[in-house]
Design a protein around this motif. Structure first.
Motif, PDB file in Angstrom:
ATOM      1  N   LEU B 119       0.820  -1.215   0.000  1.00 25.65           N
ATOM      2  CA  LEU B 119       0.000   0.000   0.000  1.00 25.65           C
ATOM      3  C   LEU B 119       0.856   1.268   0.000  1.00 25.65           C
ATOM      4  O   LEU B 119       0.595   2.203  -0.745  1.00 25.65           O
ATOM      5  CB  LEU B 119      -0.929  -0.009   1.220  1.00 25.65           C
ATOM      6  N   PHE B 120       1.903   1.279   0.840  1.00 20.96           N
ATOM      7  CA  PHE B 120       2.628   2.542   1.005  1.00 20.96           C
ATOM      8  C   PHE B 120       3.762   2.734   0.003  1.00 20.96           C
ATOM      9  O   PHE B 120       4.163   3.865  -0.257  1.00 20.96           O
ATOM     10  CB  PHE B 120       3.171   2.661   2.433  1.00 20.96           C
ATOM     11  N   VAL B 155      -4.182   1.103  -7.293  1.00 20.26           N
ATOM     12  CA  VAL B 155      -4.883   0.091  -6.510  1.00 20.26           C
ATOM     13  C   VAL B 155      -5.650  -0.806  -7.478  1.00 20.26           C
ATOM     14  O   VAL B 155      -6.234  -0.309  -8.408  1.00 20.26           O
ATOM     15  CB  VAL B 155      -5.882   0.789  -5.559  1.00 20.26           C
ATOM     16  N   THR B 233      -6.204  -7.646   0.576  1.00 21.41           N
ATOM     17  CA  THR B 233      -7.194  -6.690   1.071  1.00 21.41           C
ATOM     18  C   THR B 233      -6.640  -5.260   1.064  1.00 21.41           C
ATOM     19  O   THR B 233      -7.356  -4.304   0.782  1.00 21.41           O
ATOM     20  CB  THR B 233      -7.617  -7.066   2.504  1.00 21.41           C
ATOM     21  N   PHE B 234      -5.353  -5.136   1.346  1.00 18.14           N
ATOM     22  CA  PHE B 234      -4.742  -3.813   1.391  1.00 18.14           C
ATOM     23  C   PHE B 234      -4.705  -3.129   0.020  1.00 18.14           C
ATOM     24  O   PHE B 234      -4.844  -1.919  -0.065  1.00 18.14           O
ATOM     25  CB  PHE B 234      -3.304  -3.918   1.913  1.00 18.14           C
ATOM     26  N   VAL B 235      -4.474  -3.891  -1.039  1.00 17.16           N
ATOM     27  CA  VAL B 235      -4.164  -3.236  -2.309  1.00 17.16           C
ATOM     28  C   VAL B 235      -5.164  -3.490  -3.430  1.00 17.16           C
ATOM     29  O   VAL B 235      -5.049  -2.896  -4.500  1.00 17.16           O
ATOM     30  CB  VAL B 235      -2.759  -3.634  -2.826  1.00 17.16           C
ATOM     31  N   ILE B 236      -6.169  -4.353  -3.227  1.00 14.44           N
ATOM     32  CA  ILE B 236      -7.014  -4.691  -4.380  1.00 14.44           C
ATOM     33  C   ILE B 236      -8.145  -3.691  -4.591  1.00 14.44           C
ATOM     34  O   ILE B 236      -8.762  -3.643  -5.642  1.00 14.44           O
ATOM     35  CB  ILE B 236      -7.552  -6.134  -4.267  1.00 14.44           C
ATOM     36  N   GLY B 237      -8.444  -2.859  -3.595  1.00 14.66           N
ATOM     37  CA  GLY B 237      -9.479  -1.842  -3.797  1.00 14.66           C
ATOM     38  C   GLY B 237     -10.849  -2.227  -3.271  1.00 14.66           C
ATOM     39  O   GLY B 237     -11.715  -1.376  -3.089  1.00 14.66           O
ATOM     40  N   ASN B 238     -11.070  -3.529  -3.022  1.00 15.27           N
ATOM     41  CA  ASN B 238     -12.295  -3.994  -2.370  1.00 15.27           C
ATOM     42  C   ASN B 238     -13.585  -3.428  -2.948  1.00 15.27           C
ATOM     43  O   ASN B 238     -14.390  -2.847  -2.238  1.00 15.27           O
ATOM     44  CB  ASN B 238     -12.244  -3.688  -0.873  1.00 15.27           C
TER      45      ASN B 238
END
Lengths: 346, 303
Positions: B119-120, B155, B233-238
């Motif tokens: 993410l970062f 993302v 979960t952090f990077v897929i955009g949900n």
């Protein structure tokens, strides 16, 4: 040496055991929105009382589930339950704290509170009708700002959340299109955008994705130094997000006419009122299984209403006004009972 | 005679495993029953995911799970191949040890750390550098400009696939390394003796000899990628959305469950999440089955 140590612990155990006998230990769970304030209230309260309060911020929905299964004494939810639902479950409900929801943006070169949005523009952005920052509707609201010709990335919550409930409740109030196509709940079927988990997830996405916009609790925006927008409220006035504008929205709340305090504080009247304000409600069975636990919970809440204002203010939350607290205490005496007798009295 | 209790003990362990497996399957079935009854087969192909109207469908999360894992395993396999061959065939002994330790270290990093790093660090890099470049390169190509199109937010599927690729690489490459190490040195030396180049040794000696094991390593990695939750979960955009572009946000089964289970109120919503869990269970099972089949086929051909 070891012997004296064990003697010491044994006597300490005796003393502790003695004082614990008269103290109540209760558990609550639910809203993460109220958690920063509630945690501080609990630690201050426990200095004045032998009672212990254990609050678990497992989310509003989680709190309701836990109360249903009877594992907690009280639940906290950012979404009030409808009086019919409360009657079915045999629960009482009252407001505990109010706070603001703000819009954070990632617009390189644009300063904090330099962009104005109104309900219509905000709905169109979240609807996917407005996809670029230099769209005519946004430009009209911000004639003096040089808006970039960039794609807007919409950020919303991916988990169920009372913040989402209050935000979508506002969009539903200002836009019939949103109300009929998307609606208002703790999770909705978002027409566009990316989802972040929790307030922190949304804040992180907004920080890392250029030209994005997301809604977060005011405290998160402050802590992370996010760039926020101002809003045009119901009266057509431009307001900044601040404790004062949240307070103004809460001050106009007329709980007296609403059964079980069922009132959602979005899009409130008043020149200075911030349009997206959320209230956390406490839920408790009206016929509690443990009278002592219920009394402890209510004692703690009465103490917090009376002594918790400084803490709330310091953390940028709005306390429940005194006239409403009086109504709430009357509500307790009338509704929360055991064998026909009120559990709590002033 | 300690033999009888020992045999009893091992037999009990084996049966216990089967019981646990059956128990998980049964409880998933029971808990997802309201959703199975309510939506029927349509659940598998419906793209609707609306907690307000209580309509649910699994299609976007199924597609997201499989595409994301495919990206991961394609990139991860290429990377792992290189690492495994380098370690076993090319690297000097001292470097070999260092690289091998580093790979083991990577396998030990918790997945949430990969997620935060993704993410970062990776998301901004993707958004400002990789994705705009890929868009420019593929802009004139008809289908690929859709796949590598949209807004470069950093993302989405592509970034999730890249993070997953890095996560499966330690596992895949170390299994591949073990497999390659089984080839007897005498065979390789014989090939070098008839003046085969390194590439020829790899192509005509190592690959045919270890085909089955290498495929096994890839499938193992695919299985790991399918169920990975936190980093994705952090990077897929949900977002429960089907997308033709790899740069757009979507979701996977595991990410949806992690995101929504805690606040899923109402029987239907919860059982819909249970049912996608059941689907993931079945997908993983089918893939393992397919890998068994593939391995037995290839080993028969070469044997």
């Amino acid at each position: 040496m070891f012997r004296s140590l064990s003697l010491l612990t044994a006597s300490a155990g005796l003393v502790l055991g003695g004082s614990l006998a008269s103290a109540e230990k209760i558990t609550g769970g639910g809203s993460t929105f109220i958690y920063p304030v509630l945690a501080k209230w609990v630690s201050n309260y426990e200095e004045t009382s032998s009672n212990k309060i254990n609050y678990q911020p497992i989310g509003s929905g989680g709190g309701i589930k836990a109360l249903t299964s009877g594992t907690v004494t009280f639940a906290a939810s950012d979404m009030p339950l409808h009086p019919d639902e409360l009657e079915k479950r045999g629960w009482g409900q009252w407001p505990m704290i109010t706070g603001g929801i703000v819009l954070a943006v990632n617009l390189p070169g644009i300063k904090d509170e330099a962009i104005v949005l109104d309900g219509k523009a905000l709905t169109d952005i979240y609807m996917g009708n407005i996809v670029s920052w230099d769209h005519g509707d946004i430009q009209k609201l911000n004639p003096n700002v040089d808006l970039p010709d960039r794609h807007i990335t919409v950020v919303h919550r991916s988990d169920g959340s009372g913040t989402t409930f209050n935000f979508t409740n506002y969009l539903s109030k200002v836009s019939p299109e949103w109300k009929s196509k998307v609606g208002s709940d703790t999770v909705v079927s978002w027409p566009t955008g990316v989802g972040g988990k929790g307030n922190a997830g949304v804040a992180n996405y907004v920080e890392t994705i250029p030209y994005s916009i997301g809604y977060v609790e005011y405290a998160y925006a402050l802590q992370n130094n996010l760039t926020v927008t101002t809003m045009t409220n119901q009266e057509g006035k431009v307001v900044k997000p601040s404790l004062d504008s949240f307070q103004s929205a809460a001050a106009n709340a007329d709980y007296a006419d609403h059964k079980d305090f069922y009132l959602i504080l979005t899009d409130q009247p008043g020149d200075a009122s911030w349009p997206i304000v959320a209230t956390t409600f406490i839920l408790m069975p009206e016929k509690p299984s443990s009278e002592a636990a219920a009394k402890t919970a209510l004692d703690f809440m009465a103490w917090s209403y009376a002594n918790g204002q400084d803490v709330s203010k310091h953390l940028d939350y709005v306390s429940i006004p005194q006239n409403v607290v009086t109504q709430i205490e009357k509500y307790w005496t009338a509704n929360v009972t055991s064998n026909g007798q009120p559990v709590w009295s002033k | 005679m300690k033999d009888a209790p020992f045999r009893l003990g091992t037999r009990a362990s084996a049966w216990l495993l089967i019981l646990i497996f059956a128990g998980i399957l049964a409880s998933l079935l029971v808990l997802s029953w309201p959703s199975i009854r309510g939506f029927g087969v349509g659940f598998l192909v419906s793209s609707e995911w609306n907690p307000v109207t209580k309509e649910f469908g699994a299609w976007p999360s199924i597609v997201g799970t499989i595409v994301c894992s495919l990206i991961a395993i394609v990139l991860g396999t290429i990377l792992s191949f290189g690492i495994a061959f380098f370690i076993t065939e090319i690297a000097p002994r001292r470097i070999r040890g260092v690289v091998a330790r580093l790979i083991e270290l990577m396998a030990g990093i918790p997945s949430i750390i990969y997620g935060m790093w993704g993410l970062f660090v990776l998301v901004p890099f993707m958004a400002t550098t990789v994705q705009p470049w890929l868009m420019k390169v593929f802009a004139p190509v008809p289908v690929l400009n859709q796949i590598f199109g949209g807004a470069p937010t950093g993302v989405g599927l592509f970034t999730a696939g890249v993070v997953l690729a890095i996560m499966v690489t330690p596992l895949v490459s170390s299994v591949m390394r073990d497999v390659l190490a089984t080839v007897p040195a005498s065979m390789k030396e014989a090939a070098y003796a008839v003046s085969a180049t390194r590439w020829e040794v790899i192509r005509y000696v190592l690959l045919p000899k270890t085909k089955v094991g290498l495929i096994g390593a890839v499938i193992l990695g695919f299985g790991r990628a399918l169920g990975e939750t936190m980093a994705v979960t952090f990077v897929i955009g949900n977002a429960h959305a089907l997308t033709e572009s790899l740069f757009m946000p979507t979701t996977t089964i595991a990410a949806s469950i992690a995101n929504e289970f805690n606040e899923a109120t109402g029987t239907l919503y919860r059982s819909a999440l249970m049912e996608i869990g059941l689907i993931l269970f079945v997908i993983t099972f089918l893939i393992l089955l397919a890998s068994r089949l593939l391995i037995s086929l290839t080993s028969r051909q070469s044997g």
